[in-house]
Design an enzyme around this catalytic site. Structure first.
Site, mmCIF file in Angstrom:
data_model
loop_
_atom_site.group_PDB
_atom_site.id
_atom_site.type_symbol
_atom_site.label_atom_id
_atom_site.label_comp_id
_atom_site.label_asym_id
_atom_site.label_seq_id
_atom_site.Cartn_x
_atom_site.Cartn_y
_atom_site.Cartn_z
ATOM 1 N N TYR A 95 -34.548 -63.222 27.704
ATOM 2 C CA TYR A 95 -35.348 -62.199 26.664
ATOM 3 C C TYR A 95 -36.922 -62.319 27.194
ATOM 4 O O TYR A 95 -37.252 -62.989 27.647
ATOM 5 C CB TYR A 95 -35.823 -63.120 25.431
ATOM 6 N N SER A 244 -27.300 -61.630 15.695
ATOM 7 C CA SER A 244 -26.980 -60.156 14.738
ATOM 8 C C SER A 244 -26.920 -60.383 13.626
ATOM 9 O O SER A 244 -25.546 -59.378 13.531
ATOM 10 C CB SER A 244 -26.830 -59.101 15.891
ATOM 11 N N PRO A 245 -26.879 -61.573 13.371
ATOM 12 C CA PRO A 245 -25.956 -61.126 11.559
ATOM 13 C C PRO A 245 -26.763 -60.486 10.363
ATOM 14 O O PRO A 245 -26.198 -60.521 9.501
ATOM 15 C CB PRO A 245 -26.872 -62.840 11.288
ATOM 16 N N GLY A 247 -26.830 -56.708 11.589
ATOM 17 C CA GLY A 247 -26.029 -55.905 12.355
ATOM 18 C C GLY A 247 -27.360 -55.183 12.754
ATOM 19 O O GLY A 247 -27.307 -53.442 12.570
ATOM 20 N N PHE A 250 -29.200 -52.869 10.336
ATOM 21 C CA PHE A 250 -28.182 -52.331 9.476
ATOM 22 C C PHE A 250 -27.933 -52.518 8.202
ATOM 23 O O PHE A 250 -28.262 -52.108 7.452
ATOM 24 C CB PHE A 250 -26.765 -51.845 9.944
#
Length: 375
Positions: A95, A244-245, A247, A250
């Site tokens: 990262y 990415s819990p 999404g 989204f």
């Protein structure tokens, strides 16, 4: 259903517990609210105690939209997360590369020994320049060099949990796990895990030295780990950390049919967000909006609460570059499902089919990989 609008409207305040303090709250909403309860504790691998919700710092050097966040603001978010009970902070050498480890190291210096830092190795990165040389590299000597760099950037003498970022198909996992076992014996790392591994690779690594956690993408938008990896974690006593819990935005309502993605935003290459599929996937957001109203919460909080309800050793690590969103995510720990509610939610969820792939093909090909056999 915009996250900030929800915060302002009060829907995000679950029982008056979302915001951390009156001083912080005054910068987000005009009303006075009670301090937020801590997110609670969970154990990974039955040993490593962490907050039930962590903080991912992946985008703190560069957002999905390719903008560069304010470093002082990112440090403030990390420190405020700690003030609000978060003790698990996730980063990786890739990262930046290196920059997010530096940001995290600076931010947590004053309370380093009161938290759990997890980071990741595994890409072929020049240890001096940070240049991505292409491909993976989990050769033992490269791992040792990578760990030394991590220790310096994180300003610490040990790393609580280090993951192999992706399985290197050309290096036996026994060699990787053996190297990490040696580093554990030296006190440079305390625990290790694997990210997006193949199941047999997990078993082989665990036989060399117990794996503390698996880190995979997992959310209401992508439930693939339920098929093999989560049952495997249950069997072997391994914790599970969800990247990415939300999404990639989204599940908060930040992405819909009108969303355009900047050049370089990986989400623009994910077919689940294509013009063809985004409309087909919106029923999931409608479900979340309905339950958010019922729970006096936000869709993102409902999403995180659902993950927490799956297993007591599952820990989501939502990332953000917004103070308000971090506080909102912490508040998710106060949202609970009764058994009847969870059954109803899952019944409604089962009727929704998600269309499209979660990652571009060249990234997806790196998930579920099995390491070469040990000769």
């Amino acid at each position: 259903m915009n996250r900030r609008n929800l915060l302002k409207s009060g829907l995000a305040i679950a029982g008056g517990s979302l915001l951390a303090s009156n001083a912080v709250a005054s910068t987000i909403v005009s009303e006075t609210v009670a301090p937020i309860p801590g997110p609670g504790k969970r154990k990974l691998g039955g040993k490593l105690e962490v907050s039930s919700i962590g903080l991912g710092v992946q985008n703190m050097s560069r957002t999905y939209q390719t903008t560069i966040p304010s470093r002082p603001q990112m440090i403030d978010i990390i420190r405020k997360a700690y003030d609000n009970g978060i003790t698990l902070f996730d980063t990786a050498e890739a990262y930046g590369p290196f920059e997010c480890e530096k940001i995290l190291g600076e931010a947590v210096a004053s309370f380093r020994n009161k938290i759990v830092i997890e980071t990741k190795f595994g890409w072929d990165i020049d240890p001096e320049t940070g240049r991505m040389r292409g491909g993976l590299n989990s050769k033992p000597e490269h791992i040792k060099t990578a760990i030394e760099g991590m220790l310096k950037r994180l300003r610490t003498d040990h790393i609580d949990l280090v993951y192999q970022h992706r399985v290197d198909p050309n290096v036996p996992i026994e060699d990787v796990a053996g190297t990490l076992k040696d580093l554990i014996q030296q006190g440079k790392i305390l625990h290790y895990g694997l990210s997006e591994p193949g199941p047999e690779t997990v078993r082989r690594a665990h036989a060399v030295h117990p794996v503390t956690a698996i880190q995979n993408e997992y959310s209401l938008l992508w439930r693939g780990p339920e098929q093999t990896i989560i049952p495997l974690c249950q069997e072997l006593g391994i914790g599970f950390v969800c990247w990415s819990p939300l999404g990639v935005g989204f599940l908060t309502g930040a992405i819909d049919g009108n969303t355009g993605f900047a050049p370089g935003d990986i989400r623009g290459m994910e077919t689940r967000f294509s013009r063809e599929n985004i409309g087909k996937n919106m029923p999931l957001m409608e479900l979340l909006k309905k339950w958010a109203t019922q729970k006096n919460a936000t869709p993102g909080q409902v999403s995180l609460a659902w993950l927490l309800a799956q297993k007591p050793w599952i820990v989501p690590i939502p990332g953000t570059t917004q103070m308000a969103h971090m506080l909102e995510n912490v508040g998710a720990a106060q949202i609970h499902f009764s058994n009847a509610e969870l059954t109803q939610f899952n019944t409604e969820l089962a009727a929704i089919k998600i269309e499209g792939e979660r990652l571009p093909p060249f990234v997806l090909a790196l998930s579920g990989v099995e390491a070469v056999a040990k000769k």
